[in-house]
Design an enzyme around this catalytic site. Structure first.
Site, short mmCIF file in Angstrom:
data_model
loop_
_atom_site.label_atom_id
_atom_site.label_comp_id
_atom_site.label_asym_id
_atom_site.label_seq_id
_atom_site.Cartn_x
_atom_site.Cartn_y
_atom_site.Cartn_z
CB CYS A 1 -19.59 13.87 -27.55
SG CYS A 1 -21.30 13.07 -28.47
CD GLU B 1 -25.66 9.39 -32.61
OE1 GLU B 1 -24.44 9.24 -32.45
OE2 GLU B 1 -26.46 9.42 -31.99
CG HIS C 1 -2.33 -0.71 0.65
ND1 HIS C 1 -2.37 -1.49 1.99
CD2 HIS C 1 -3.20 -0.65 -0.45
CE1 HIS C 1 -3.82 -1.80 1.16
NE2 HIS C 1 -4.24 -1.69 0.06
CG ASP D 1 -22.99 6.42 -34.85
OD1 ASP D 1 -22.54 5.45 -35.74
OD2 ASP D 1 -23.97 6.52 -33.71
C1 PEP Z 1 -20.85 9.09 -31.74
O1 PEP Z 1 -21.63 8.29 -32.16
O2 PEP Z 1 -20.46 9.65 -31.83
C2 PEP Z 1 -20.75 8.45 -30.02
C3 PEP Z 1 -20.34 9.34 -29.39
O3 PEP Z 1 -22.21 8.41 -29.68
P1 PEP Z 1 -21.42 6.49 -29.65
O4 PEP Z 1 -19.93 6.52 -30.42
O5 PEP Z 1 -21.82 5.62 -28.04
O6 PEP Z 1 -22.35 5.58 -30.81
MG MG Z 2 -23.54 7.04 -32.28
#
Ligand code: PEP
Ligand code: MG
Length: 781
Positions: A707, A636, A394, A660
């Site tokens: 994202c 997307e 630890h 996507d």
């Molecule tokens: C995406 O499609 O960019 C996204 C963030 O969603 P996922 O990867 O969960 O489809």
């Molecule tokens: Mg997606």
């Protein structure tokens, strides 16, 4: 564990795995814990994990429950070799009865494989790329049920992300690896120098070797930690008054408990709650009835309290030391730590539990205990070297959290080092130099300067908000899926969550979670981010994400099929229940509600109608919930790109799901390696589509957060910034270096990059242009 042996594998398993990850401190330990848990829950005689080596060809046994431990790290096979290799090659679960009769079967004698009558192998993936295989074997003939295969696939999915994260961390340390190579070259130089030095002086260069617990290089004076009072100092006392000794014991237990609480608090403040949990274990031992009873019994038999303590603690240490598991063996050190602190309180010097270090230096000790680490002034410790100790102790774990270079198991250390000797600790190559010659010192100092420049550069970024060189504020949030991601997101300095993929917890269950279960889960996430925004996306199943209890329809084209919000809208009760849980969780912090895979305004309005229904259900039930959540949609699907101006009138924000969007724009399956060369984030059509979204959303004053994974690559990021994006959400380990990259470029430069790239006709030209522009940035080269 609160589960019976036959408990169905479900969310508890996945959550337990999350907990294991939180408690574990390196990939190997996590894998070991996972195979043990999965073997138990899936009632398998063997569970093993094989991972691909970095050569991408060799599968290596990395952890096993049930096969010989000696085989770990040694048994290897090529992709395609044996049934395990076949699962990796075919990218499909392989479930086989009487595997020995299968033409692809191969026997690996190192594993001590007995005759197993059933085999189940599930491949591990990182998006398109194979990562390894998780294997279950049973002695009896066993039909793996569809749900079991599906449950193991879910676990495989999670194991994959652990491996990916661990490898990401590895690459963050790539700089240190470079340093290691430089050090190795230096070592060659050192040896030739040593030969020359030896010719001059018979002593040569003195270097001890040990095991690297946390890498890095440090230079400083030796600070030797004096051995504290040990059990060897105890004199056996005669003529004992048992009552007096019992009172002594009680008072020492009380003092030690208070000190332990103090240490726990101190470590929680300095490191983290999970590091402080060590002292929680200590408290449990201090309050453990059988421990206390054993001590009392010894005293009642006529022994003094210190002797009783020595005997009982030694018994525990002995028992721990005999454990097979290295992790449990290390708990002997915790027992010793408690014993020493109790002893110090028994004999009266227990208040001296904060160790003073007069000047910064390299700490040299026989052994470090967790309480030492808590008590030491970490800012003054440049490195740690111990004579005993394993990497799992630890104290070493805590040194790692503090980022202190550490070498353990250095034999002969205390004899060789005197106070204030000049030390160079090379915890890359596992060497400790004692009073080395000037040439070595000079080279290492240069190396240390480089290393600390790079480290402080990244650390500095982890803590501070992301800005470009000209001061433009950029927001970097985390993509998360599990409770254990919360800690990771904090560790890497994420500003809340840009995408919470709620389907992961759904994927691990035996049936749909009820509203309260979901509420609990979301509440933990929201509270975990203490006031930072959390964007919760509703269920996004279908495509490659399947729920074990929700049979997917037989579709030729699942990605173009019944997916995501389409499934939710066709299962209104399930959808409404999820939204109710999100609305309830939103009382605990700033939540934004996000709908995936939107392709029309009809869908948006249908989603709004479900929100209204959910609100009225909660109102009628008088359940507290948030009333006005910001509502957003993912862009997307190409249709949504073309509808942004209209969508902007109906929603509060957009999330660009480029993972996507790229596949749908370019007709290239995101998971199909055969078309991976077509799946190109820098395709001009992709960049134009994103630019269109950004411009149209801006004209309606709507926020856009990107994202998808593409934001993690600096080339892509340069173009995205140039076209006007200011908010990104990504796997948290990417955040510090993204901040570092941003700090090295100005917005003008990014705009120039985008303006030039926007004119180009082909991916090839765009890649080339961005490559040149990235190479021209001094901080990135
Ligand atoms: C995406 O499609 O960019 C996204 C963030 O969603 P996922 O990867 O969960 O489809
Ligand atoms: Mg997606």
């Amino acid at each position: 564990m609160p589960h019976s042996k036959d408990a169905p594998i479900g969310i508890t398993t996945l959550e337990d795995i999350s907990a294991l990850i939180l408690q574990s401190h390196d990939l190997n330990e996590t894998l070991r814990n996972i195979v043990a848990l999965v073997a138990r829950r899936m009632r398998a005689d063997v569970c093993s994990i094989y991972l691909l080596d970095y050569d991408q060809q060799t599968l290596r046994l990395r952890a096993t429950k049930g096969l010989s431990r000696r085989a770990v790290g040694k048994v290897t096979m090529q992709i395609g070799e044996g049934l395990t290799g076949m699962a990796a090659q075919e990218r499909h679960p392989v479930a086989i009865k009487e595997p020995e009769n299968h033409p692809r079967y191969r026997y690996f004698k190192e594993t001590g494989e007995e005759k197993f009558h059933s085999f189940l192998g599930i491949p591990l993936f990182d998006r398109n790329a194979p990562l390894g295989v998780i294997v279950l074997q049973n002695r009896e003939l066993r039909d793996f049920r569809k749900e079991e295969i599906s449950a193991l696939s879910t676990i495989a999915f999670q194991v994959s992300s652990i491996v990916v994260n661990a490898r990401l961390l590895d690459s963050i340390r790539a700089k240190e690896e470079e340093a290691r190579q430089v050090a190795a070259q230096l070592e060659v130089a050192r040896q030739s120098l040593a030969v020359r030095e030896t010719a001059k002086s018979p002593t040569g260069v003195s270097a001890l070797t040990g095991t690297v617990a946390y890498p890095g290089v440090a230079n400083g004076a030796a600070v030797i930690l004096q051995e504290r009072l040990g059990f060897a100092d105890i004199l056996h006392e005669d003529a004992i008054d048992s009552e007096v000794e019992l009172r002594r014991l009680d008072s020492a237990l009380e003092k030690t408990t208070i000190q332990t609480l103090f240490l726990e608090k101190r470590v929680a403040e300095r490191l983290s709650e999970s590091d402080a949990a060590i002292f929680h274990t200590h408290l449990m031992i201090l309050e453990d009835r059988s421990f206390i009873e054993k001590l009392r019994n010894e005293i009642r038999q006529g022994h003094g309290a210190p002797y009783a303590l020595e005997k009982v603690v030694a018994g525990y240490i002995e028992a721990f030391s005999r454990m097979d598991d290295a992790y449990l063996r290390e708990r002997a050190a915790d027992m010793e730590d408690i014993g020493r602190r109790l002893l110090a309180n028994l004999v009266g010097n227990g208040s001296d539990h904060l160790l003073q270090i007069r000047h910064p230096g390299i700490l040299v000790a026989r052994q470090l205990l967790p309480s030492d680490m808590a008590a030491l002034d970490a800012e003054r410790i440049l490195g740690i070297v111990t004579e005993v100790g394993e990497q799992n102790s630890h104290a070493v774990i805590m040194a790692k959290s503090m980022g202190i270079s550490t070498l353990v198991a250095v034999r002969g250390l205390l004899k060789a080092v005197a106070p204030d000797d000049e030390l160079i600790l090379d915890a890359n190559s596992g060497r400790l130099y004692i009073n080395p010659p000037a040439a070595i010192r000079k080279e290492y100092r240069r190396l240390i300067a480089d290393q600390s420049r790079e480290q402080s550069r990244l650390e500095e970024f982890r803590e501070r908000p992301a800005r470009t060189a000209d001061g433009t504020r950029i927001t970097l949030r985390a993509n998360i899926g599990l409770i254990s991601d919360i800690e990771v997101a904090h560790r890497f300095g994420a500003e809340g969550v840009g995408l919470y993929r709620t389907e992961f917890p759904y994927m691990a269950r035996g049936d749909f979670p009820n509203r309260d279960d979901q509420y609990e889960l979301y509440r933990r996430v929201v509270e975990g981010f203490a006031g930072q925004p959390v964007t919760i996306r509703t269920l996004d199943i279908g495509g490659d994400k399947v729920l074990p209890y929700f049979a997917p329809p037989d579709e030729d084209n699942p990605f173009m099929g019944w997916r995501s919000v389409r499934v939710s809208l066709d299962n209104r009760d399930i959808f409404r229940t999820q939204i109710e849980a999100i609305l309830m969780a939103a009382q605990h912090g700033p939540v934004r509600l996000l709908f995936p895979m939107i392709s029309s305004l009809d869908e948006v309005r249908a989603c709004r109608a479900v929100i209204a229904e959910a609100q009225s259900v909660l109102r009628r039930a008088r359940l507290p919930h948030a009333r006005n959540l910001p509502m957003g949609v993912m862009i997307e699907v190409p249709a949504a790109v073309r509808l942004v101006t209209r969508l902007a009138r109906e929603v509060d924000f957009f999330a660009l799901g480029t993972n996507d969007l790229i596949q749908y724009l370019l007709a290239a399956d995101r998971n199909n390696p055969l078309v991976s060369k077509y799946y190109d984030p820098l395709h001009p059509a992709v960049l134009q589509a994103i630019a269109e979204v950004v411009a149209n959303a801006a004209s309606f004053n709507r926020n856009v957060c990107l994202c998808g994974e593409m934001a993690t690559d600096p080339h892509n990021l340069l173009a995205l910034l140039g076209m006007g994006l200011r908010e990104f959400s990504m796997p948290a380990p990417y955040i510090p270096r993204t901040k570092a990259f941003l700090a090295g470029i100005s917005l003008d430069y990014a705009r120039q990059a985008w303006n030039e790239v926007a004119e180009l006709d082909t991916s090839t030209e765009i890649h080339e242009k961005l490559g040149q522009m990235i190479d021209a940035i001094p901080a990135v080269r």
